[in-house]
Design a protein around this motif. Structure first.
Motif, short mmCIF file in Angstrom:
data_model
loop_
_atom_site.label_atom_id
_atom_site.label_comp_id
_atom_site.label_asym_id
_atom_site.label_seq_id
_atom_site.Cartn_x
_atom_site.Cartn_y
_atom_site.Cartn_z
N PHE A 74 -8.57 1.99 1.10
CA PHE A 74 -8.21 1.11 0.00
C PHE A 74 -6.79 0.63 0.24
O PHE A 74 -5.83 1.32 -0.11
N SER A 117 -2.80 3.65 -2.55
CA SER A 117 -2.92 2.91 -3.80
C SER A 117 -2.10 1.63 -3.69
O SER A 117 -1.32 1.46 -2.75
N ILE A 138 -15.69 2.57 -6.49
CA ILE A 138 -15.05 1.29 -6.20
C ILE A 138 -14.72 1.27 -4.71
O ILE A 138 -13.76 1.89 -4.26
N GLY A 139 -15.57 0.61 -3.94
CA GLY A 139 -15.36 0.53 -2.50
C GLY A 139 -15.60 1.85 -1.80
O GLY A 139 -16.13 2.81 -2.38
N PHE A 188 -14.46 5.14 -0.73
CA PHE A 188 -13.40 5.99 -1.27
C PHE A 188 -12.52 6.52 -0.14
O PHE A 188 -13.00 7.07 0.85
N THR A 205 0.86 -1.18 0.00
CA THR A 205 0.00 0.00 0.00
C THR A 205 0.89 1.23 0.00
O THR A 205 1.66 1.44 0.95
N SER A 219 -11.34 -2.80 1.94
CA SER A 219 -12.10 -1.55 1.79
C SER A 219 -13.47 -1.76 2.43
O SER A 219 -13.60 -2.46 3.43
N GLN A 256 -7.62 3.64 -6.68
CA GLN A 256 -9.05 3.58 -6.40
C GLN A 256 -9.78 4.73 -7.11
O GLN A 256 -9.33 5.88 -7.08
N LYS A 257 -10.90 4.39 -7.73
CA LYS A 257 -11.75 5.38 -8.37
C LYS A 257 -13.05 5.50 -7.59
O LYS A 257 -13.44 4.58 -6.86
N TYR A 278 -10.93 -4.34 -12.26
CA TYR A 278 -11.80 -4.49 -11.09
C TYR A 278 -12.91 -5.48 -11.40
O TYR A 278 -13.61 -5.35 -12.41
#
Length: 759
Positions: free
Chosen positions: A419, A380, A413-414, A416, A369, A437, A409-410, A459
């Motif tokens: 992550f 990220s 997606i989970g 925010f 990470t 997440s 991460q966008k 993803y």
């Protein structure tokens, strides 16, 4: 070291040539300054002075990064910055930094300083993030000036650098020199004068205004070796600086820039080996802070295990990846930090948890990470590759980060901004990753990703998510997802084990698991039952899971952090915080439940067998136990209740019973407990109360496999559950054992061994 040109204008000089003791001489005033160091007075280990190392000339002083510093009181009548000398100041010093501070609140890690920035007084020479460094001065008239090292002139870790800072108020310049050469300068108004920092001591290795963490830890303290610190009340010329540098090279190093052998500057576990609470056969950093161990991998005949590590002190702060290596999963060697935050756009602010797997050529890679607080989100997934293909080093000391994050991460997606902790594995279909997440408003989740080349990821959706309404203790976010194959059950179904660690509001921060089926096509998980279970019932002492399939044996092995359960004050005094739990083998039992047991290799640590009895009464067994005492023991015991409702064993008992810890099973409640109400009388320790949880024995005798290792207590019950806890008795005679129960149980068998240190 001899003085250059008679060292005209020299007002202070620390040669650090003592090589021993807790004081150092300032040779101009002939004042001997005390060296502050945590183990000058030690409560839990042997008293020892600060650590000395070879310097560039004679000896140097090793600063530990959180407790070592020197206070030199400056009398106001001293001539250091009097009315005649306030127009010039020069500082020369040799430094070998070991680690860089994160730069909290924008403050410098002080090499030497006597300053008050708010009042714009005094001077400060120090380091900042990623090895940059600066000389800063306060001028009469209320001006504060800073001169910084340019890019490319950072102070390297584990290497000597000769640093000079020159303030010339008469001509209006400040200059920086590195290894005898000028690297930066700035202009000031001619006739500038330093503003005296009245009422402020000169500090070496500590910032005059350091930030305070947890009310205990002073940040911005130097980590590494300092030697030959000189302060002048005049401006040294470029020729004098160059000559001073060259003099050291010529007089002591054959004209070559001095080197620092790694073994002379690395973190040293020696002062901690006699700590009566520090585990000796559990894996631990050489010193300071760790949290979860992670990224286990087997390669070229060795096991590698990494860990979250703050090498600056025993507190949670600037996270690196520490590194151990082992041939047997029991005896570990300390290796240099594998991954550190660096001056880049990938992970300048932290190298957080991750995992290890193999690339297409079968070489190890690390997924981690990446912490970058200038990005949104600031987490990220990133990659580092071993240099094994170039250097063939089986210890895998060197790693090179891929320059760009692999998974960012966008929105959508989970959860925010949460992550982290990628768990990556490779099979015939490519690479797969789980990332911890949550799903907004729905609870924690492990997110699934797939790749054909390990670099480009797609993803696939939530791998598995919680129903937070139904199981609120599973929390809004999951960390550290781990997926391990368990093999085939009686019905021929392939089973997997999913582990997660919930965090956030309402979360029970423990290791929860499900057994279920992996849908590789959809990259999703179908649990056999919706409600999760705990591996360990010891209440926040078995956390931070990671796992691997051992290529040598096919076993599925779990690693954890054993939380220390201490105050920041005691962690400061001790110089360490936390350690790893014992490696745990997990498997699918015949009855479909999860089996757990410590790895068999731990038997190699057995020393003298202290006891072996069969079919004893309670009284007979306790009579035999009178002569068995210790804080590093392995105990195997089978207890037949015979109408007893509560049955167990007391460990770490004083002879008078004033301190003791009770591990027991309640047959009516079907629960395994630890009672720590009498564990310690130390007023500063936190360990107390009663903790435990559900354990269904289904009519079996109670079988406990217990490991005592100083403050560690791990009890494995019937191959089904563990109970991990911590004990810090105040008394050194808390070494006894006693079988305990409310009836007349039969001690079917009991064996006890002394255990040996792995260090």
């Amino acid at each position: 070291m001899s003085r250059i040109n008679g060292d005209q204008g020299l007002v202070m000089h620390w040669a650090f040539d003592e090589g021993t003791g807790a004081s150092t001489l300032e040779s101009v005033s002939e004042v001997r300054d005390d060296i502050q160091y945590v183990f000058n007075q030690a409560e839990f280990t042997e008293q020892s002075g600060p650590q000395w190392r070879p310097g560039v000339a004679g000896n140097g002083l090793l600063f530990d990064g959180y407790s070592t510093s020197i206070v030199h009181s400056v009398n106001e009548e001293d001539t250091q910055l009097d009315q005649e000398s306030a127009s010039a100041l020069s500082i020369g010093v040799w430094v070998a930094p070991r680690f860089y501070d994160w730069g909290y609140e924008g403050k410098l890690t002080a090499i030497v300083n006597r300053h008050h920035m708010e009042r714009k007084q005094g001077y400060l020479l120090g380091m900042f993030r990623h090895g940059s460094w600066s000389f800063q001065v306060g001028l009469e008239g209320g001006d504060w000036r800073e001169l910084w090292s340019p890019d490319g002139y950072e102070l390297p870790k584990n290497e000597w650098s000769y640093v000079n800072a020159v303030f010339d108020g008469t001509f209006g310049t400040i200059k920086l020199y590195l290894n005898g050469s000028e690297i930066a300068s700035t202009n000031l108004p001619s006739g500038s004068r330093l503003a005296e920092a009245f009422g402020t001591d000169l500090l070496i290795g500590k910032n005059n205004h350091s930030s305070l963490l947890a009310g205990v830890f002073s940040l911005q303290m130097f980590s590494g070796i300092i030697d030959e610190l000189k302060i002048y009340n005049r401006a040294l010329s470029a020729e004098e600086v160059a000559a001073s540098y060259q003099h050291v090279l010529d007089s002591a190093h054959g004209g070559v820039h001095p080197r620092v052998p790694y073994d002379e500057i690395k973190l040293d576990r020696t002062p901690l080996l006699t700590d009566r609470h520090r585990p000796q056969y559990h894996v631990s950093p050489p010193a300071h802070w760790m949290n979860e161990p992670h990224a286990p991998i087997y390669f070229d005949g060795q096991y590698h295990l990494f860990y979250q590590h703050n090498p600056l002190g025993p507190f949670f702060y600037h996270i690196h990846w520490g590194h151990w290596v082992s041939k047997d999963l029991v005896h570990w060697r300390d290796l240099p930090v594998a991954l550190a935050p660096a001056k880049d756009q990938l992970a300048p602010d932290g190298i957080w948890s991750g995992s290890a797997t193999y690339d297409a050529d079968g070489l190890p890679v690390l997924f981690f990470t990446a912490g970058n607080d200038s990005a949104s989100p600031n987490q990220s997934v990133a990659l580092a590759r071993s240099t094994y293909a170039q250097d063939g080093d089986p210890d895998l000391v060197h790693w090179v980060k891929h320059p760009e994050p692999l998974i960012v991460q966008k929105q959508g997606i989970g959860a925010f901004g949460d992550f982290r902790d990628p768990f990556v594995w490779k099979d015939d279909d490519g690479w797969f990753a789980l990332v911890g997440s949550g799903i907004e408003g729905e609870g924690g989740a492990a997110l699934g990703f797939a790749s054909q080349d390990m670099l480009n990821w797609t993803y696939k959706g939530p791998f598995y998510q919680a129903d937070i309404q139904k199981y609120p203790y599973l929390g809004p976010i999951w960390e550290l997802p781990v997926l391990l194959p368990l093999g085939t059950d009686k019905q021929g179904q392939h089973k997997h084990l999913l582990l997660v660690s919930p965090v956030g509001k309402g979360a029970d921060v423990e290791v929860f698991y499900w057994i279920g089926q992996l849908d590789t096509h959809n990259l999703s998980f179908l649990p056999d039952q919706e409600e999760p279970e705990l591996i360990d019932v010891g209440d926040f002492h078995f956390t931070g899971p990671s796992g691997m399939v051992d290529p040598k044996t096919g076993r599925k092995i779990i690693f954890t952090i054993a939380q220390g359960d201490r105050t920041s004050e005691l962690e400061y005094q001790s110089g360490w915080a936390h350690n790893g739990g014992l490696p745990l083998s997990v498997y699918l039992r015949e009855d479909g439940r999860l089996g757990i047991e410590p790895i068999q290799e731990l038997q190699s640590l057995r020393g003298t067998q202290r006891l072996s009895i069969r079919d004893n009464s309670l009284a007979e067994a306790n009579l035999s136990l009178k002569d068995v005492r210790g804080d590093m023991l392995e105990i195997q015991v089978e207890l037949e209740p015979r109408h007893t409702t509560q049955l167990g064993i007391k460990v770490r008992c004083t002879p008078d019973g004033d301190e003791e810890t009770l591990l027991y099973y309640d047959f009516n409640e079907a629960k395994l407990w630890v009672d720590r109400t009498k564990t310690t009388r130390h007023p500063g320790e936190k360990c107390s109360g009663v903790q435990g949880g559900k354990l269904e024995l289904l009519g079996e005798n109670l079988k406990l496999h217990i490991y005592l290792d100083r403050s560690m207590v791990e009890a494995y019950a019937n191959g089904l559950k563990s109970l991990t806890t911590r004990v810090y008795p105040s008394r050194k005679d808390a070494l006894g054992l006693e079988i305990w129960g409310d009836g007349e149980p039969l001690i079917k068998s009991m064996e006890i061994w002394n255990m040996q240190s792995i260090w």
